[in-house]
Design a protein around this motif. Structure first.
Motif, PDB file in Angstrom:
ATOM      1  N   SER A 152       0.819  -1.218   0.000  1.00 15.10           N
ATOM      2  CA  SER A 152       0.000   0.000   0.000  1.00 15.10           C
ATOM      3  C   SER A 152       0.849   1.263   0.000  1.00 15.10           C
ATOM      4  O   SER A 152       0.556   2.219  -0.718  1.00 15.10           O
ATOM      5  CB  SER A 152      -0.937   0.012   1.207  1.00 15.10           C
ATOM      6  N   VAL A 153       1.900   1.274   0.814  1.00  5.57           N
ATOM      7  CA  VAL A 153       2.794   2.441   0.844  1.00  5.57           C
ATOM      8  C   VAL A 153       3.443   2.628  -0.517  1.00  5.57           C
ATOM      9  O   VAL A 153       3.494   3.745  -1.051  1.00  5.57           O
ATOM     10  CB  VAL A 153       3.863   2.296   1.949  1.00  5.57           C
ATOM     11  N   LEU A 154       3.926   1.545  -1.094  1.00  8.63           N
ATOM     12  CA  LEU A 154       4.619   1.655  -2.382  1.00  8.63           C
ATOM     13  C   LEU A 154       3.683   2.030  -3.527  1.00  8.63           C
ATOM     14  O   LEU A 154       4.021   2.867  -4.362  1.00  8.63           O
ATOM     15  CB  LEU A 154       5.361   0.355  -2.695  1.00  8.63           C
ATOM     16  N   ILE A 155       2.503   1.445  -3.553  1.00  5.34           N
ATOM     17  CA  ILE A 155       1.599   1.733  -4.670  1.00  5.34           C
ATOM     18  C   ILE A 155       1.012   3.147  -4.561  1.00  5.34           C
ATOM     19  O   ILE A 155       0.895   3.848  -5.557  1.00  5.34           O
ATOM     20  CB  ILE A 155       0.512   0.653  -4.836  1.00  5.34           C
ATOM     21  N   THR A 156       0.686   3.594  -3.350  1.00  2.94           N
ATOM     22  CA  THR A 156       0.138   4.955  -3.218  1.00  2.94           C
ATOM     23  C   THR A 156       1.207   6.001  -3.502  1.00  2.94           C
ATOM     24  O   THR A 156       0.939   6.991  -4.177  1.00  2.94           O
ATOM     25  CB  THR A 156      -0.489   5.198  -1.825  1.00  2.94           C
ATOM     26  N   SER A 157       2.427   5.775  -3.018  1.00  2.00           N
ATOM     27  CA  SER A 157       3.478   6.766  -3.272  1.00  2.00           C
ATOM     28  C   SER A 157       3.860   6.797  -4.754  1.00  2.00           C
ATOM     29  O   SER A 157       4.144   7.867  -5.301  1.00  2.00           O
ATOM     30  CB  SER A 157       4.697   6.532  -2.376  1.00  2.00           C
ATOM     31  N   PHE A 158       3.831   5.650  -5.427  1.00  2.00           N
ATOM     32  CA  PHE A 158       4.098   5.618  -6.871  1.00  2.00           C
ATOM     33  C   PHE A 158       2.985   6.356  -7.619  1.00  2.00           C
ATOM     34  O   PHE A 158       3.245   7.229  -8.446  1.00  2.00           O
ATOM     35  CB  PHE A 158       4.208   4.174  -7.369  1.00  2.00           C
ATOM     36  N   TYR A 159       1.745   5.989  -7.343  1.00  2.00           N
ATOM     37  CA  TYR A 159       0.606   6.624  -8.019  1.00  2.00           C
ATOM     38  C   TYR A 159       0.605   8.128  -7.773  1.00  2.00           C
ATOM     39  O   TYR A 159       0.457   8.925  -8.705  1.00  2.00           O
ATOM     40  CB  TYR A 159      -0.702   6.005  -7.520  1.00  2.00           C
ATOM     41  N   ASN A 160       0.781   8.526  -6.534  1.00  2.00           N
ATOM     42  CA  ASN A 160       0.724   9.945  -6.181  1.00  2.00           C
ATOM     43  C   ASN A 160       1.906  10.734  -6.720  1.00  2.00           C
ATOM     44  O   ASN A 160       1.829  11.957  -6.854  1.00  2.00           O
ATOM     45  CB  ASN A 160       0.613  10.120  -4.666  1.00  2.00           C
ATOM     46  N   TYR A 161       2.992  10.056  -7.047  1.00  4.22           N
ATOM     47  CA  TYR A 161       4.145  10.715  -7.664  1.00  4.22           C
ATOM     48  C   TYR A 161       3.700  11.475  -8.915  1.00  4.22           C
ATOM     49  O   TYR A 161       4.175  12.569  -9.196  1.00  4.22           O
ATOM     50  CB  TYR A 161       5.208   9.678  -8.025  1.00  4.22           C
ATOM     51  N   PRO A 179       8.281   0.834   5.164  1.00  6.68           N
ATOM     52  CA  PRO A 179       8.553   2.204   4.741  1.00  6.68           C
ATOM     53  C   PRO A 179       7.421   3.118   5.207  1.00  6.68           C
ATOM     54  O   PRO A 179       6.278   2.689   5.319  1.00  6.68           O
ATOM     55  CB  PRO A 179       8.551   2.102   3.210  1.00  6.68           C
ATOM     56  N   GLN A 180       7.750   4.327   5.510  1.00  5.63           N
ATOM     57  CA  GLN A 180       6.722   5.336   5.744  1.00  5.63           C
ATOM     58  C   GLN A 180       6.358   5.916   4.381  1.00  5.63           C
ATOM     59  O   GLN A 180       7.115   5.772   3.413  1.00  5.63           O
ATOM     60  CB  GLN A 180       7.246   6.443   6.674  1.00  5.63           C
ATOM     61  N   TYR A 181       5.234   6.589   4.302  1.00  9.27           N
ATOM     62  CA  TYR A 181       4.797   7.138   3.016  1.00  9.27           C
ATOM     63  C   TYR A 181       5.890   8.030   2.411  1.00  9.27           C
ATOM     64  O   TYR A 181       6.195   7.939   1.224  1.00  9.27           O
ATOM     65  CB  TYR A 181       3.486   7.917   3.189  1.00  9.27           C
ATOM     66  N   GLU A 182       6.500   8.877   3.232  1.00  6.92           N
ATOM     67  CA  GLU A 182       7.537   9.795   2.747  1.00  6.92           C
ATOM     68  C   GLU A 182       8.726   9.020   2.184  1.00  6.92           C
ATOM     69  O   GLU A 182       9.366   9.450   1.236  1.00  6.92           O
ATOM     70  CB  GLU A 182       8.010  10.736   3.867  1.00  6.92           C
ATOM     71  N   ASP A 183       9.044   7.852   2.797  1.00  3.52           N
ATOM     72  CA  ASP A 183      10.124   7.008   2.272  1.00  3.52           C
ATOM     73  C   ASP A 183       9.778   6.504   0.876  1.00  3.52           C
ATOM     74  O   ASP A 183      10.646   6.424   0.008  1.00  3.52           O
ATOM     75  CB  ASP A 183      10.356   5.795   3.183  1.00  3.52           C
ATOM     76  N   GLY A 184       8.517   6.148   0.689  1.00  3.97           N
ATOM     77  CA  GLY A 184       8.073   5.667  -0.612  1.00  3.97           C
ATOM     78  C   GLY A 184       8.195   6.737  -1.676  1.00  3.97           C
ATOM     79  O   GLY A 184       8.651   6.484  -2.789  1.00  3.97           O
ATOM     80  N   VAL A 185       7.807   7.967  -1.327  1.00  5.47           N
ATOM     81  CA  VAL A 185       7.903   9.082  -2.273  1.00  5.47           C
ATOM     82  C   VAL A 185       9.363   9.301  -2.671  1.00  5.47           C
ATOM     83  O   VAL A 185       9.691   9.394  -3.860  1.00  5.47           O
ATOM     84  CB  VAL A 185       7.295  10.368  -1.670  1.00  5.47           C
ATOM     85  N   ALA A 186      10.262   9.364  -1.689  1.00 12.72           N
ATOM     86  CA  ALA A 186      11.688   9.578  -1.977  1.00 12.72           C
ATOM     87  C   ALA A 186      12.244   8.418  -2.804  1.00 12.72           C
ATOM     88  O   ALA A 186      13.031   8.632  -3.738  1.00 12.72           O
ATOM     89  CB  ALA A 186      12.470   9.728  -0.673  1.00 12.72           C
ATOM     90  N   PHE A 187      11.845   7.202  -2.480  1.00 14.48           N
ATOM     91  CA  PHE A 187      12.298   6.009  -3.206  1.00 14.48           C
ATOM     92  C   PHE A 187      11.908   6.092  -4.673  1.00 14.48           C
ATOM     93  O   PHE A 187      12.732   5.907  -5.561  1.00 14.48           O
ATOM     94  CB  PHE A 187      11.694   4.760  -2.546  1.00 14.48           C
ATOM     95  N   TRP A 188      10.632   6.387  -4.955  1.00 14.62           N
ATOM     96  CA  TRP A 188      10.181   6.430  -6.345  1.00 14.62           C
ATOM     97  C   TRP A 188      10.800   7.571  -7.115  1.00 14.62           C
ATOM     98  O   TRP A 188      11.068   7.459  -8.311  1.00 14.62           O
ATOM     99  CB  TRP A 188       8.655   6.486  -6.419  1.00 14.62           C
ATOM    100  N   LYS A 189      11.063   8.696  -6.450  1.00 14.31           N
ATOM    101  CA  LYS A 189      11.717   9.817  -7.151  1.00 14.31           C
ATOM    102  C   LYS A 189      13.068   9.381  -7.695  1.00 14.31           C
ATOM    103  O   LYS A 189      13.436   9.727  -8.805  1.00 14.31           O
ATOM    104  CB  LYS A 189      11.870  11.020  -6.218  1.00 14.31           C
ATOM    105  N   LYS A 190      13.800   8.586  -6.898  1.00 15.78           N
ATOM    106  CA  LYS A 190      15.100   8.088  -7.355  1.00 15.78           C
ATOM    107  C   LYS A 190      14.945   7.072  -8.481  1.00 15.78           C
ATOM    108  O   LYS A 190      15.655   7.120  -9.466  1.00 15.78           O
ATOM    109  CB  LYS A 190      15.853   7.434  -6.188  1.00 15.78           C
ATOM    110  N   ILE A 191      14.015   6.150  -8.330  1.00 16.66           N
ATOM    111  CA  ILE A 191      13.837   5.055  -9.292  1.00 16.66           C
ATOM    112  C   ILE A 191      13.298   5.577 -10.629  1.00 16.66           C
ATOM    113  O   ILE A 191      13.795   5.221 -11.693  1.00 16.66           O
ATOM    114  CB  ILE A 191      12.865   3.989  -8.733  1.00 16.66           C
ATOM    115  N   ILE A 192      12.291   6.429 -10.579  1.00 17.31           N
ATOM    116  CA  ILE A 192      11.629   6.896 -11.803  1.00 17.31           C
ATOM    117  C   ILE A 192      12.555   7.794 -12.623  1.00 17.31           C
ATOM    118  O   ILE A 192      12.533   7.750 -13.846  1.00 17.31           O
ATOM    119  CB  ILE A 192      10.297   7.604 -11.465  1.00 17.31           C
ATOM    120  N   LYS A 193      13.394   8.552 -11.964  1.00 17.34           N
ATOM    121  CA  LYS A 193      14.266   9.461 -12.705  1.00 17.34           C
ATOM    122  C   LYS A 193      15.461   8.760 -13.329  1.00 17.34           C
ATOM    123  O   LYS A 193      16.194   9.354 -14.097  1.00 17.34           O
ATOM    124  CB  LYS A 193      14.744  10.588 -11.771  1.00 17.34           C
TER     125      LYS A 193
END
Length: 188
Positions: free
Chosen positions: A125-134, A173-187
């Protein structure tokens, strides 16, 4: 001005008792996509760990939201059992209906999921919401309308499942961790 509507979808899993789930899928499909089409920012809120739910039901809820309803944002919360509610009265019952942490009041396991499965559900849930919300974090404003440009559920869930093992080893992961994680991966 409306900054954001927040709507409690909770789950669409019909195995979750109606007195807990208390939503109308037909109305969700009729009304909520209209908000997205006209650019009104809104957030679908889910609860992870409802009795009757499990990983398959959670995935289906995310698929439904992402592919059919298309909210601007999605947030998922770990079930916290409130005192003086019907659910609280069922905590730690001999039927193993639901078990909660005595300090945080958060669900630990239920008749429909184990403690290990709930951990996976929370990480997912943390990973999918942070990815989607990215894809909404860089909202593009067009005449005051907001949209989420996330890919479809199948693409998102494949990316999330590729990364799940890392978080199962390193911890929640906390939600904020997920956001930071996806920013690195997606870029990359």
């Amino acid at each position: 001005n409306i900054s954001e509507l927040r709507l409690g979808v909770q789950t669409i899993n019909k195995k979750v008792p109606k007195w807990i789930r208390n939503n109308n899928i037909g109305k969700i499909l009729d009304v909520l996509p209209r908000l997205s089409k006209i650019g009104i920012p809104w957030r679908a809120e889910l609860i992870v760990g409802l009795p009757g739910d499990n990983m398959n039901g959670l995935r289906e809820t995310f698929r439904f939201l992402i592919n059919e309803v298309k909210p601007t944002f999605i947030h998922a919360y770990h079930l916290t059992v409130l005192k003086e509610t019907e659910l609280y009265r069922l905590v730690n019952a001999p039927t193993h209906w639901i078990r909660m942490d005595k300090k945080s009041f958060r669900a630990l396991e239920s008749y429909s999921y184990s403690e290990d499965e709930l951990k996976k559900m929370i990480i997912y849930s943390v990973l999918i919401t942070s990815f989607y919300n990215y894809f909404a974090s860089e909202l593009q404003e067009k005449a005051g309308k907001y949209y989420n440009y996330a890919p479809n559920f199948e693409i998102i869930t494949n990316k999330v499942e590729e990364q799940m093992a890392y978080f199962q080893i390193t911890g929640f992961p906390q939600y904020e961790d997920g956001v930071a994680f996806w920013k690195k991966i997606i870029k990359k």
